[in-house]
Design a protein around this motif. Sequence first.
Motif, PDB file in Angstrom:
ATOM      1  N   ASN A 298       0.840  -1.216   0.000  1.00 44.86           N
ATOM      2  CA  ASN A 298       0.000   0.000   0.000  1.00 44.86           C
ATOM      3  C   ASN A 298       0.868   1.258   0.000  1.00 44.86           C
ATOM      4  OD1 ASN A 298      -2.955  -1.102   0.662  1.00 44.86           O
ATOM      5  ND2 ASN A 298      -1.486  -2.243   1.889  1.00 44.86           N
TER       6      ASN A 298
ATOM      7  N   ARG B 105       0.435   4.133  -0.948  1.00 42.93           N
ATOM      8  CA  ARG B 105      -0.255   5.358  -0.513  1.00 42.93           C
ATOM      9  C   ARG B 105      -0.098   5.553   0.990  1.00 42.93           C
ATOM     10  NH1 ARG B 105      -4.617   6.755   2.050  1.00 42.93           N
ATOM     11  NH2 ARG B 105      -5.250   4.616   2.473  1.00 42.93           N
TER      12      ARG B 105
ATOM     13  N   ASN C  85       3.417   6.631   1.858  1.00 42.11           N
ATOM     14  CA  ASN C  85       3.645   8.065   1.602  1.00 42.11           C
ATOM     15  C   ASN C  85       3.060   8.932   2.709  1.00 42.11           C
ATOM     16  OD1 ASN C  85       5.099   7.737  -0.680  1.00 42.11           O
ATOM     17  ND2 ASN C  85       3.299   7.745  -2.038  1.00 42.11           N
ATOM     18  N   GLU C  86       1.894   8.526   3.223  1.00 46.18           N
ATOM     19  CA  GLU C  86       1.278   9.290   4.334  1.00 46.18           C
ATOM     20  C   GLU C  86       2.191   9.266   5.566  1.00 46.18           C
ATOM     21  OE1 GLU C  86      -1.211  11.292   4.825  1.00 46.18           O
ATOM     22  OE2 GLU C  86      -1.942  11.142   2.775  1.00 46.18           O
TER      23      GLU C  86
ATOM     24  N   ARG D 210      -6.653   0.295   5.665  1.00 41.65           N
ATOM     25  CA  ARG D 210      -7.044   1.706   5.602  1.00 41.65           C
ATOM     26  C   ARG D 210      -6.879   2.362   6.962  1.00 41.65           C
ATOM     27  NH1 ARG D 210     -12.997   2.981   3.626  1.00 41.65           N
ATOM     28  NH2 ARG D 210     -12.857   2.105   1.549  1.00 41.65           N
TER      29      ARG D 210
END
Length: 514
Positions: A327, A329, A332-333, A425
């Motif tokens: 993941n 994404r 990066n967070e 998530r």
Amino acid sequence: MFELPQLLPPLLLLFLPLVLLIFLNKIFSSKAAEDDRRFPKSYPLIGHMIAFYQNKSDEFQWLCNLTMASPSHTFVLHRLIGFRQVITADPAVVEHVLKTHFPIYQKGPFQQSVLRDFMGSGIFNADGETWKFQRQIASYEFNTRSLRKFIETVVDAELSDRLVPLLSDAAKTNKVLDLQDIFQRFAFDNICKISFGYDPEYLSPTLPQAKFAVAFEEAVMITAERFRTFFPFLWKIHKLLNTGSEKRLKLAVREVREFAKSIVRQKKQAMMENNISEEDLDLLSRILKSGHTDEKFVTDIVISFIIAGRDTTSSVLTWFFWLLHKNPRVENEILREIKKNREIQRNETEHSSVLEQVKEMMYTHAALCETMRLYPPVPSDTKQATADDILPGGTRVRKGTRVTYHPYAMGRLEKLWGPHWAEYRPERWLKTEESGSGWRFVPRDPYTYPVFQAGPRICLGKEMAFLQMKRVATGISERFRVVPAVDEGFEPVFVPNLTAKMLGGLPVRIEERI
Ligand code: HEM
């Protein structure tokens, strides 16, 4: 010549197994028809034994699926001669067992007999006064002052002096490391330093294969196997005869105990030679100072703490880096959060402590919670009823019945986590601050998410574990990219032993960022 009555016993002996075979064959051959049903058939006397053996190779997942499929999310496994085990993923039942009816649901004699050889009367295997004493004395370990010491002197030192140089070297030489093994070594050094004031230096550049660690692994595996068997008397017979896995368990436990005993003896010696101030007392010296000099009992406590400290956070961190790889994404967070945290530190005249900085990393915190939702280090946990009871939803429990709550199944329930439960998530744990300045963490109640257990026996090390995991997760991510060295399509396998692991570890290559 033989009389008929004389022939009867041998004839019966000959025919009984035959009749049994025909009976079993009939049942097995009707498996195809049975597959259509969602729940296995329970037979008089043998209960679910046949279905259990048909699913033995993946018994954990089988029980998880049944619990999830049950409309009440509570499934009753029928064991031999009327014994029952209740398995639940229902938060109301979890609250009932762990909190509101806590005195009824204890570790109990079944679990204690399974764990005693390995853990003795250590905190994980104790009830009543023995448990209360250990809980009380251990709780000093987790006050704010101890946590500050833990993060600033233990975790940070291990990170900068051992882990970062090791990863840096692996990056230069393109070496493949087993990330799970590295985290176990890290956590093992950490727990020994903070709890016993002893540094085993297990995370050293040569990655020595300590006899102790191999024995520890074997003891965990065989003890977990004792839990899983449908016929608990079998391991008891092996133990009595000192054969098979029980013989290996005995040898492994002897090795582990020798190691733990040497820590206790060194501490006793140090306490005799030096006057340790109240400030510098660790868990072990506090126990010894309280007058508990029984070496066996103190050794039991040492072993329990090694299990708690070594095998939980290392498992979470391994799955965490796997999930980041899948993941980008989320990765990066996390990098964004680290950068923001660094900027705040640069701009502030008065720097906040490492403890405060780590506490502020909300996104990383959520990403770790999300990792544990999908891969909880203690995937299921069992209590035994000391009295008759009725669970919410109506399941009857008799005195002696085992009740298992199942965080692994609970983390996969659409009813609890919505239709996208399978997605990784972290945002499901977060709300945007009204000021727009960042994230606010929104916890779930501990009965819906009993990853750290709940009620009076909730994990004592929860905060310590988060501090360690967040510091390691951000300390590594800031400087390195962790790249799994696996074939395309590889999917790691979750192994639910006493504490969960990734089967075979996680081979990775390390790349320096920039
Ligand atoms: C992600 C990390 C961790 C998780 C998910 C976790 C989870 C749990 C769970 C489920 C229990 C209940 C076990 C049972 O009663 O059968 C427990 C108990 C406990 N944990 Fe943790 N744990 C973690 C890390 C740690 C650490 C680092 C320590 C520090 C030494 C620790 C110390 C303890 C202790 C002392 C207990 C016994 C509490 C009692 O019985 O009163 N844990 N933990």
